[in-house]
Design an enzyme around this catalytic site. Structure first.
Site, PDB file in Angstrom:
ATOM      1  N   ALA A  31       0.806  -1.217   0.000  1.00  0.00           N
ATOM      2  CA  ALA A  31       0.000   0.000   0.000  1.00  0.00           C
ATOM      3  C   ALA A  31       0.848   1.280   0.000  1.00  0.00           C
ATOM      4  O   ALA A  31       0.403   2.315  -0.488  1.00  0.00           O
ATOM      5  CB  ALA A  31      -0.937  -0.012   1.201  1.00  0.00           C
ATOM      6  N   ARG A  43      -1.119   0.673   7.707  1.00  0.00           N
ATOM      7  CA  ARG A  43      -0.274   0.759   8.915  1.00  0.00           C
ATOM      8  C   ARG A  43       0.751   1.876   8.899  1.00  0.00           C
ATOM      9  O   ARG A  43       1.489   2.038   9.846  1.00  0.00           O
ATOM     10  CB  ARG A  43       0.474  -0.576   9.116  1.00  0.00           C
ATOM     11  CG  ARG A  43      -0.446  -1.722   9.383  1.00  0.00           C
ATOM     12  CD  ARG A  43       0.330  -3.032   9.479  1.00  0.00           C
ATOM     13  NE  ARG A  43      -0.575  -4.149   9.614  1.00  0.00           N
ATOM     14  CZ  ARG A  43      -1.252  -4.694   8.616  1.00  0.00           C
ATOM     15  NH1 ARG A  43      -1.121  -4.218   7.381  1.00  0.00           N
ATOM     16  NH2 ARG A  43      -2.078  -5.698   8.825  1.00  0.00           N
ATOM     17  N   GLN A 108       0.248  -6.313  -3.513  1.00  0.00           N
ATOM     18  CA  GLN A 108      -0.792  -6.515  -2.500  1.00  0.00           C
ATOM     19  C   GLN A 108      -1.931  -5.523  -2.747  1.00  0.00           C
ATOM     20  O   GLN A 108      -2.947  -5.582  -2.081  1.00  0.00           O
ATOM     21  CB  GLN A 108      -0.226  -6.238  -1.103  1.00  0.00           C
ATOM     22  CG  GLN A 108       0.820  -7.218  -0.644  1.00  0.00           C
ATOM     23  CD  GLN A 108       1.374  -6.792   0.711  1.00  0.00           C
ATOM     24  OE1 GLN A 108       2.422  -6.195   0.797  1.00  0.00           O
ATOM     25  NE2 GLN A 108       0.670  -7.095   1.779  1.00  0.00           N
ATOM     26  N   ASP A 111      -5.701  -1.445  -6.220  1.00  0.00           N
ATOM     27  CA  ASP A 111      -6.088  -0.175  -6.850  1.00  0.00           C
ATOM     28  C   ASP A 111      -5.855  -0.098  -8.352  1.00  0.00           C
ATOM     29  O   ASP A 111      -6.189   0.896  -8.989  1.00  0.00           O
ATOM     30  CB  ASP A 111      -5.361   0.992  -6.149  1.00  0.00           C
ATOM     31  CG  ASP A 111      -3.828   0.818  -6.137  1.00  0.00           C
ATOM     32  OD1 ASP A 111      -3.268   0.191  -7.061  1.00  0.00           O
ATOM     33  OD2 ASP A 111      -3.193   1.324  -5.193  1.00  0.00           O
ATOM     34  N   HIS A 128      -4.093  -9.798  -3.847  1.00  0.00           N
ATOM     35  CA  HIS A 128      -5.315  -9.519  -3.075  1.00  0.00           C
ATOM     36  C   HIS A 128      -6.479  -9.070  -3.946  1.00  0.00           C
ATOM     37  O   HIS A 128      -7.419  -8.442  -3.465  1.00  0.00           O
ATOM     38  CB  HIS A 128      -5.014  -8.472  -1.992  1.00  0.00           C
ATOM     39  CG  HIS A 128      -4.071  -8.975  -0.939  1.00  0.00           C
ATOM     40  ND1 HIS A 128      -3.448  -8.179  -0.012  1.00  0.00           N
ATOM     41  CD2 HIS A 128      -3.636 -10.239  -0.661  1.00  0.00           C
ATOM     42  CE1 HIS A 128      -2.669  -8.911   0.782  1.00  0.00           C
ATOM     43  NE2 HIS A 128      -2.763 -10.166   0.394  1.00  0.00           N
ATOM     44  N   CYS A 136     -20.690 -12.540  -6.406  1.00  0.00           N
ATOM     45  CA  CYS A 136     -21.634 -13.104  -5.428  1.00  0.00           C
ATOM     46  C   CYS A 136     -20.900 -14.225  -4.695  1.00  0.00           C
ATOM     47  O   CYS A 136     -20.302 -15.100  -5.331  1.00  0.00           O
ATOM     48  CB  CYS A 136     -22.863 -13.658  -6.138  1.00  0.00           C
ATOM     49  SG  CYS A 136     -23.921 -14.582  -5.005  1.00  0.00           S
ATOM     50  N   CYS A 161     -27.241 -10.339  -4.480  1.00  0.00           N
ATOM     51  CA  CYS A 161     -27.181 -10.921  -5.824  1.00  0.00           C
ATOM     52  C   CYS A 161     -28.582 -10.956  -6.427  1.00  0.00           C
ATOM     53  O   CYS A 161     -29.530 -11.434  -5.791  1.00  0.00           O
ATOM     54  CB  CYS A 161     -26.609 -12.334  -5.734  1.00  0.00           C
ATOM     55  SG  CYS A 161     -26.573 -13.196  -7.308  1.00  0.00           S
ATOM     56  N   CYS A 164     -29.440 -14.993  -6.990  1.00  0.00           N
ATOM     57  CA  CYS A 164     -29.681 -15.969  -5.920  1.00  0.00           C
ATOM     58  C   CYS A 164     -29.858 -15.326  -4.543  1.00  0.00           C
ATOM     59  O   CYS A 164     -30.060 -16.031  -3.560  1.00  0.00           O
ATOM     60  CB  CYS A 164     -28.532 -16.977  -5.877  1.00  0.00           C
ATOM     61  SG  CYS A 164     -27.015 -16.295  -5.187  1.00  0.00           S
TER      62      CYS A 164
HETATM   63  P1  NAD Z   1       0.474  -1.492   5.168  1.00  0.00           P
HETATM   64  O1  NAD Z   1      -0.506  -0.390   5.287  1.00  0.00           O
HETATM   65  O2  NAD Z   1       0.463  -2.557   6.176  1.00  0.00           O
HETATM   66  O3  NAD Z   1       1.949  -0.883   5.131  1.00  0.00           O
HETATM   67  C1  NAD Z   1       2.343   0.135   4.257  1.00  0.00           C
HETATM   68  C2  NAD Z   1       3.835   0.275   4.416  1.00  0.00           C
HETATM   69  O4  NAD Z   1       4.297   1.209   3.462  1.00  0.00           O
HETATM   70  C3  NAD Z   1       4.251   0.792   5.791  1.00  0.00           C
HETATM   71  O5  NAD Z   1       5.330   0.002   6.242  1.00  0.00           O
HETATM   72  C4  NAD Z   1       4.673   2.248   5.543  1.00  0.00           C
HETATM   73  O6  NAD Z   1       5.742   2.630   6.364  1.00  0.00           O
HETATM   74  C5  NAD Z   1       5.110   2.182   4.118  1.00  0.00           C
HETATM   75  N1  NAD Z   1       4.921   3.415   3.360  1.00  0.00           N
HETATM   76  C6  NAD Z   1       3.844   4.225   3.322  1.00  0.00           C
HETATM   77  N2  NAD Z   1       4.021   5.208   2.428  1.00  0.00           N
HETATM   78  C7  NAD Z   1       5.259   5.011   1.897  1.00  0.00           C
HETATM   79  C8  NAD Z   1       6.020   5.681   0.925  1.00  0.00           C
HETATM   80  N3  NAD Z   1       5.575   6.757   0.279  1.00  0.00           N
HETATM   81  N4  NAD Z   1       7.254   5.199   0.623  1.00  0.00           N
HETATM   82  C9  NAD Z   1       7.758   4.115   1.267  1.00  0.00           C
HETATM   83  N5  NAD Z   1       7.068   3.423   2.178  1.00  0.00           N
HETATM   84  C10 NAD Z   1       5.832   3.861   2.488  1.00  0.00           C
HETATM   85  O7  NAD Z   1       0.321  -2.029   3.694  1.00  0.00           O
HETATM   86  P2  NAD Z   1       0.606  -3.466   3.145  1.00  0.00           P
HETATM   87  O8  NAD Z   1       1.869  -3.984   3.711  1.00  0.00           O
HETATM   88  O9  NAD Z   1       0.457  -3.363   1.666  1.00  0.00           O
HETATM   89  O10 NAD Z   1      -0.590  -4.348   3.717  1.00  0.00           O
HETATM   90  C11 NAD Z   1      -1.931  -3.853   3.816  1.00  0.00           C
HETATM   91  C12 NAD Z   1      -2.972  -4.568   2.950  1.00  0.00           C
HETATM   92  O11 NAD Z   1      -4.065  -3.688   2.747  1.00  0.00           O
HETATM   93  C13 NAD Z   1      -2.442  -4.840   1.565  1.00  0.00           C
HETATM   94  O12 NAD Z   1      -2.162  -6.178   1.494  1.00  0.00           O
HETATM   95  C14 NAD Z   1      -3.548  -4.419   0.615  1.00  0.00           C
HETATM   96  O13 NAD Z   1      -4.286  -5.528   0.189  1.00  0.00           O
HETATM   97  C15 NAD Z   1      -4.482  -3.571   1.408  1.00  0.00           C
HETATM   98  N6  NAD Z   1      -4.473  -2.137   1.025  1.00  0.00           N
HETATM   99  C16 NAD Z   1      -4.350  -1.792  -0.284  1.00  0.00           C
HETATM  100  C17 NAD Z   1      -4.341  -0.467  -0.641  1.00  0.00           C
HETATM  101  C18 NAD Z   1      -4.203  -0.124  -2.101  1.00  0.00           C
HETATM  102  O14 NAD Z   1      -4.602  -0.918  -2.957  1.00  0.00           O
HETATM  103  N7  NAD Z   1      -3.617   1.041  -2.450  1.00  0.00           N
HETATM  104  C19 NAD Z   1      -4.447   0.528   0.338  1.00  0.00           C
HETATM  105  C20 NAD Z   1      -4.588   0.132   1.682  1.00  0.00           C
HETATM  106  C21 NAD Z   1      -4.590  -1.214   2.017  1.00  0.00           C
END
Ligand code: NAD
Length: 259
Positions: A31, A43, A108, A111, A128, A136, A161, A164
């Site tokens: 993310a 996070r 992961q 988007d 993901h 559905c 759905c 169903c």
């Molecule tokens: P996470 O939120 O757990 O961690 C994001 C990590 O990226 C953190 O360690 C943070 O320090 C770091 N970070 C944030 N901005 C940054 C930047 N500009 N440069 C460098 N590092 C940066 O995300 P995750 O590990 O991908 O896990 C969360 C799950 O939530 C993912 O598996 C995903 O499926 C989902 N998610 C997806 C999106 C999206 O599609 N954009 C957004 C939020 C959550």
């Protein structure tokens, strides 16, 4: 862009030379690569979990509680993702494909911004899922998400759905939900075969996604981590670059071009 300090320049040239020499470069994104497109991560320092209750992302809660589904549909409707554009991180990753042997982009993220940045779609593995489709959970029929969001907009808070009556959910993976076995197998294979694995903007705590850098490292790949913050896999990394992916990845593309 600010002048890069000497240590960072040296690190970038080291990674660039590893990338150029590698036959299987795997890029793994979380993310964090999309925060600079205006999509909050979970996070990170400005993450969603600082504001909302994480339990709404649990699959079991989505199934059993209509209130969770209502909130989830509202969140989807209002999501920043719909208007987000690729940022320099996504564009640099698309650039890497022209400069070295990128065999897979494991993400992961849901988007679709790697697609929007015109990375080769056959190399993108969405561990993901993505937000473009709704399925559905009973009969497995699928619709474009936009059609379901139109129903939400028209007043159906928990759309069901039309075939169903089953529960609808975007084709994304929530916590506690199984991953698509074929996508997971493809990610594991790419990670096993990698000789350079670059993990960018992922907290590396969500499993099985976070097993990929582990598999790669245990199979002999060089592991490079780019993140604003420490991750639990830092001690395995051959090189860690602490910084924003929107600055680091374009600088790495430049180092690949020039050195
Ligand atoms: P996470 O939120 O757990 O961690 C994001 C990590 O990226 C953190 O360690 C943070 O320090 C770091 N970070 C944030 N901005 C940054 C930047 N500009 N440069 C460098 N590092 C940066 O995300 P995750 O590990 O991908 O896990 C969360 C799950 O939530 C993912 O598996 C995903 O499926 C989902 N998610 C997806 C999106 C999206 O599609 N954009 C957004 C939020 C959550």
């Amino acid at each position: 862009m600010n002048e890069l300090n000497d240590d960072l320049q040296q690190a970038l040239h080291q990674v660039a030379s590893w990338m150029r020499d590698a036959t299987n470069v795997v890029i793994f994104t979380g993310a964090g690569v999309s925060t600079e497109s205006g999509i909050p991560d979970f996070r990170g320092p400005q993450g969603i979990w600082k504001k909302v209750d994480a339990s709404i992302f649990e699959f079991k809660n989505y199934i059993r509680d209509p209130e969770v589904r209502k909130r989830a549909w509202q969140m989807r409707r209002d999501a920043e993702m719909w208007k987000a554009k690729p940022n320099p991180s996504h564009l640099a990753i698309a650039e890497f494909e022209k400069l070295c042997n990128v065999t897979a982009i494991i993400t992961q993220n849901i988007d679709r911004l790697h697609h929007a940045a015109e990375s080769d779609p056959t190399k993108i593995l969405e561990l993901h899922g993505n937000i473009l489709e709704v399925g559905c959970l009973e009969c497995k029929r699928r619709w474009p998400t936009i059609e379901i969001l139109d129903r939400v907009e028209a007043g159906e808070e928990d759309p069901r759905c039309t075939e169903c009556g089953g529960i609808l959910k975007t084709a994304t993976i929530s916590f506690g939900q199984s991953l698509d076995p074929e996508v997971l197998a493809a990610c594991e294979k790419a990670s096993r075969e990698a000789d350079l694995f670059l993990a960018a903007g992922s907290s590396l705590v969500v499993v099985p996604a976070a097993h990929m850098p582990l598999i790669a490292s245990q199979s002999g790949a060089r592991l490079v981590i780019v993140n604003l913050e420490p991750t639990p896999l830092d001690e395995l990394a051959d090189l860690i670059i602490r910084g924003a992916t929107g600055q680091i990845l374009p600088s790495l593309a430049k180092a690949l071009m020039t050195s």
